[in-house]
Scaffold this motif. Structure first.
Motif, PDB file in Angstrom:
ATOM      1  N   ASP A  62      -1.947  -2.845 -11.669  1.00 58.13           N
ATOM      2  CA  ASP A  62      -2.059  -1.943 -10.512  1.00 58.13           C
ATOM      3  C   ASP A  62      -0.816  -1.058 -10.413  1.00 58.13           C
ATOM      4  OD1 ASP A  62      -4.477  -3.155  -9.770  1.00 58.13           O
ATOM      5  OD2 ASP A  62      -3.509  -4.479  -8.304  1.00 58.13           O
ATOM      6  N   THR A  99      -5.371   1.585  -1.764  1.00 59.61           N
ATOM      7  CA  THR A  99      -4.642   1.489  -3.028  1.00 59.61           C
ATOM      8  C   THR A  99      -3.472   0.520  -2.917  1.00 59.61           C
ATOM      9  OG1 THR A  99      -5.239   3.801  -3.383  1.00 59.61           O
ATOM     10  CG2 THR A  99      -3.625   2.860  -4.879  1.00 59.61           C
ATOM     11  N   ASP A 100      -3.770  -0.767  -3.113  1.00 57.79           N
ATOM     12  CA  ASP A 100      -2.722  -1.780  -3.034  1.00 57.79           C
ATOM     13  C   ASP A 100      -2.261  -2.182  -4.431  1.00 57.79           C
ATOM     14  OD1 ASP A 100      -5.007  -3.161  -3.774  1.00 57.79           O
ATOM     15  OD2 ASP A 100      -4.623  -4.860  -2.464  1.00 57.79           O
ATOM     16  N   ALA A 103      -7.233   7.895   0.177  1.00 59.98           N
ATOM     17  CA  ALA A 103      -7.465   6.754  -0.716  1.00 59.98           C
ATOM     18  C   ALA A 103      -6.324   5.750  -0.641  1.00 59.98           C
ATOM     19  CB  ALA A 103      -7.652   7.234  -2.153  1.00 59.98           C
ATOM     20  N   GLY A 104      -5.190   6.161  -0.093  1.00 64.51           N
ATOM     21  CA  GLY A 104      -4.041   5.272   0.039  1.00 64.51           C
ATOM     22  C   GLY A 104      -4.287   4.077   0.939  1.00 64.51           C
ATOM     23  N   ARG A 155      -0.746   1.517 -13.184  1.00 62.70           N
ATOM     24  CA  ARG A 155      -1.734   2.575 -12.918  1.00 62.70           C
ATOM     25  C   ARG A 155      -1.157   3.592 -11.941  1.00 62.70           C
ATOM     26  NH1 ARG A 155      -4.996   2.399  -8.832  1.00 62.70           N
ATOM     27  NH2 ARG A 155      -4.923   0.139  -8.692  1.00 62.70           N
ATOM     28  N   LEU A 156      -0.493   3.111 -10.894  1.00 65.56           N
ATOM     29  CA  LEU A 156       0.106   4.028  -9.928  1.00 65.56           C
ATOM     30  C   LEU A 156       1.264   4.807 -10.540  1.00 65.56           C
ATOM     31  CD1 LEU A 156       0.103   2.101  -6.537  1.00 65.56           C
ATOM     32  CD2 LEU A 156      -1.490   3.802  -7.387  1.00 65.56           C
ATOM     33  N   LEU A 181       0.847  -1.199   0.000  1.00 62.16           N
ATOM     34  CA  LEU A 181       0.000   0.000   0.000  1.00 62.16           C
ATOM     35  C   LEU A 181       0.886   1.255   0.000  1.00 62.16           C
ATOM     36  CD1 LEU A 181      -2.213  -1.860   2.242  1.00 62.16           C
ATOM     37  CD2 LEU A 181      -3.375  -0.096   0.944  1.00 62.16           C
TER      38      LEU A 181
END
Length: 183
Positions: free
Chosen positions: A168, A161-162, A157-158, A171-172, A84
């Motif tokens: 994923d 957000t894993d 939101a963190g 996206r980050l 995360l």
């Protein structure tokens, strides 16, 4: 004082199955490994940290139990998966502070439950005995049934957000740095 248990013993099978190579926790995100971002957030919280790199069993529950048993004098534990990277030090601090008056604290962002989940000293025996894949869900449920779980609203939101897959991570990587010092 509570200790943050960072879970870093997972095998990352979903990450590799999605095309990722190596450990998702060592994958580069903004010039640093994913796990480094998580540890930096814990450092900003001012809390002690215990990283579980290897657990006796194969599941998340085993890692939690190992971390709790390794820190038996803590006043409580915050369970934080190592994937995360956007979680804020402020959210970690708020969960820890709420443990002073609640046996279990679950952070919530926009109605969704996230991490770190906090457990007070009263949960030691239950946490230390965990095993398998389910994490500490059974402990949360038992305290929930007794009305002893605080759902703490956070503006972060963190906490949700894993990184489970290469998608994923990508996206980050594509996010503009709107999270300040979290990246």
């Amino acid at each position: 004082m509570p200790v943050v248990i960072v879970l870093a013993a997972g095998r990352g099978t979903r990450f590799r199955a999605s095309g990722g190579t190596g450990s998702k926790l060592q994958a580069d995100l903004y010039g640093k490994p994913v796990l480094t971002h998580v540890l930096a957030a814990v450092e900003r919280s001012g809390l002690a940290v215990h990283v579980v790199h290897r657990a006796c069993g194969d599941g998340m529950s085993d890692s939690i139990a190992e971390g709790v048993r390794a820190t038996p004098t803590a006043s409580g534990w915050l369970v934080l998966p190592g994937d995360l990277p956007l979680v804020s030090g402020e959210s970690i601090s708020r969960v820890a502070a709420a443990l002073a008056h609640n046996p279990v604290v679950v952070p919530v962002f926009e109605g969704r439950k996230g991490h770190p989940v906090g457990f007070g000293r009263v949960c030691f025996e239950e946490l230390a005995a965990l095993s398998g894949e389910a994490g500490a869900v059974s402990v949360v449920r038992r305290h929930q049934a007794e009305g002893r779980v605080l759902q703490l609203k956070v503006d972060d939101a963190g906490i949700l957000t894993d990184i489970d897959t290469l998608e994923d991570l990508q996206r980050l990587r594509g996010l503009v740095d709107v999270h300040g010092d979290r990246l």
